[in-house]
Design an enzyme around this catalytic site. Structure first.
Site, PDB file in Angstrom:
ATOM      1  N   LYS A   1      13.656  -5.163  -8.381  1.00  0.00           N
ATOM      2  CA  LYS A   1      12.653  -4.344  -7.405  1.00  0.00           C
ATOM      3  C   LYS A   1      11.058  -4.929  -8.105  1.00  0.00           C
ATOM      4  O   LYS A   1      10.290  -4.528  -7.851  1.00  0.00           O
ATOM      5  CB  LYS A   1      13.432  -3.702  -7.319  1.00  0.00           C
ATOM      6  CG  LYS A   1      13.543  -2.588  -8.866  1.00  0.00           C
ATOM      7  CD  LYS A   1      11.973  -1.351  -8.946  1.00  0.00           C
ATOM      8  CE  LYS A   1      11.879  -0.616  -9.895  1.00  0.00           C
ATOM      9  NZ  LYS A   1      10.760  -0.367 -10.652  1.00  0.00           N
TER      10      LYS A   1
ATOM     11  N   THR B   1       9.341   1.967  -5.421  1.00  0.00           N
ATOM     12  CA  THR B   1       8.412   1.924  -6.267  1.00  0.00           C
ATOM     13  C   THR B   1       7.610   0.184  -5.369  1.00  0.00           C
ATOM     14  O   THR B   1       6.164  -0.182  -5.022  1.00  0.00           O
ATOM     15  CB  THR B   1       9.032  -0.236  -6.781  1.00  0.00           C
ATOM     16  OG1 THR B   1      10.478   1.270  -8.003  1.00  0.00           O
ATOM     17  CG2 THR B   1       7.863  -0.141  -8.490  1.00  0.00           C
TER      18      THR B   1
END
Ligand SMILES: NC(=O)C1=CN([C@@H]2O[C@H](COP(=O)(O)OP(=O)(O)OC[C@H]3O[C@@H](n4cnc5c(N)ncnc54)[C@H](O)[C@@H]3O)[C@@H](O)[C@H]2O)C=CC1
Ligand SMILES: O=C(CO)COP(=O)(O)O
Length: 333
Positions: free
Chosen positions: A191, A248
């Protein structure tokens, strides 16, 4: 108290400090190792980590130290060092680890030189340790301020994993037990790479539709690699995978996303990194993810583009053009 009365935290960056605070809030004694003696000093005297986590008042139960030997009495060690430095720190920590004390790996990255996950690094450096992984959508400052957060706590030893979940958990910091360490690690590592791409989308002004497409196609990449490496799909779709990807890729507060935003606006990577004293894990992990994808025979075009940009092999515009020129294909191939 239900065990793990004395918690050791290795690494006093933003995340280690926040985890120390979360552990102290459960009423436990916490010893926090800081690499920099002035950071340990500031925590012990001013009750604040001004260098890495300014603005959070730290609990008196946290005792900071620049000496790893002071973790020798801890019932568990949370290792929270940047991924590329974890092997060296674990080597220094190994002689001071208490027999049987679990090690909870909280870093999000893959060792670039060896393509090893943090659990593999731990197994090499401290072979007789029980490993756990803590990962999920959780900004350090949110956790330190006691805002609600939920994370995955993965451990192959179910009893130890559940005991850790209860020891570290509170009303505001909520670990969920899982048995899938690979899934937890791949989610957190990949991620960060995708968040750089999401930042580029933002910084280049490519629009909210492109941003959503990036998250969905990025999740397909993350899932492909995770499954090829032995992760469970449900772990990757959980807090440590999709949950952290959404956080994120949507918050300029993320160092990885903000790095991508600056790249998208035309800034040079070296200047972006030189201006911060914090770690941007996706930069070193991007080439490692691409190499792992090649090894496992899976396609990860977005991660490949990020890797080419951060390695200086492609300009941002060329990387975007290449992605948009890819052939049309089945969505779930
Ligand atoms: N900050 C956050 O919100 C979160 C961070 N993480 C992960 O936690 C890990 C640590 O990140 P942060 O605490 O944010 O760090 P940070 O960016 O706040 O601070 C940098 C840290 O790196 C350490 N460091 C620098 N050079 C080193 C070396 N040669 N050897 C050992 N340590 C060295 C510094 O002492 C400091 O603790 C990363 O893997 C990150 O992905 C995970 C969840 C949330
Ligand atoms: O991992 C994080 C939140 O879950 C922090 O992300 P950054 O390292 O990009 O700031």
């Amino acid at each position: 108290m239900n065990g793990f009365d004395h918690i050791g935290v290795v690494g006093a960056g933003a995340w280690g400090t926040a985890l120390a605070q979360a552990a102290a809030k459960t009423g436990r004694r916490v010893t926090l190792w800081a690499r920099e003696s002035e950071v340990a000093e500031a925590i012990n005297t001013a009750r604040e980590n001004t260098a890495f986590l300014p603005g959070a008042r730290l609990d008196a139960a946290i005792q900071a130290t620049p000496h790893l030997v002071e973790l020798a009495e801890c019932d568990v060690a949370l290792v929270v060092t940047p991924a590329q430095h974890t092997r060296a720190v674990l080597g220094d920590l190994a002689p001071h680890l208490r027999e049987g004390a679990p090690v909870v790996l909280c870093s999000k990255g893959i060792e670039q030189a060896t393509l090893k996950l943090m659990t593999e690094v731990l197994a090499e450096v401290c072979p007789r340790t029980r490993a756990a992984v803590l990962s999920g959508p959780s900004f350090a400052i949110d956790v330190a301020k006691g805002l609600p957060t939920a994370v995955t706590l993965a451990c192959a030893d179910e009893r130890a994993g559940r005991a850790l979940m209860h020891a570290l958990g509170s009303a505001s910091f909520r670990p969920y037990y899982a048995d899938d360490l690979i899934g937890a690690e791949i989610g957190g590592a990949v991620k960060n790479v995708l968040a750089i791409a999401a930042g580029v989308v933002e910084g280049r002004g490519l629009g909210r539709s492109a941003h959503a497409a990036l998250i969905a196609r990025g999740f397909a990449e993350l899932t492909r690699l995770g499954v090829a490496m032995g992760a469970k799909r449900e772990t990757l779709a959980g807090l440590c995978g999709l949950g952290d990807l959404v956080l994120t890729c949507s918050s300029p507060q993320s160092r990885n996303m903000s790095c991508g935003i600056a790249l998208g606006r035309g800034e040079a990577l070296a200047d972006i990194l030189a201006a911060r004293n914090s770690v941007t894990e996706g930069v070193a992990t991007a080439p490692a993810v691409v190499a792992l994808a090649e090894r496992h025979g899976v396609e990860m075009p977005i991660c490949e583009s990020v890797s080419r940009v951060v390695s200086g092999d492609a300009h941002v515009d060329a990387a975007i053009e290449e992605l948009l020129a890819r052939p049309f294909r089945d969505e779930h191939a």
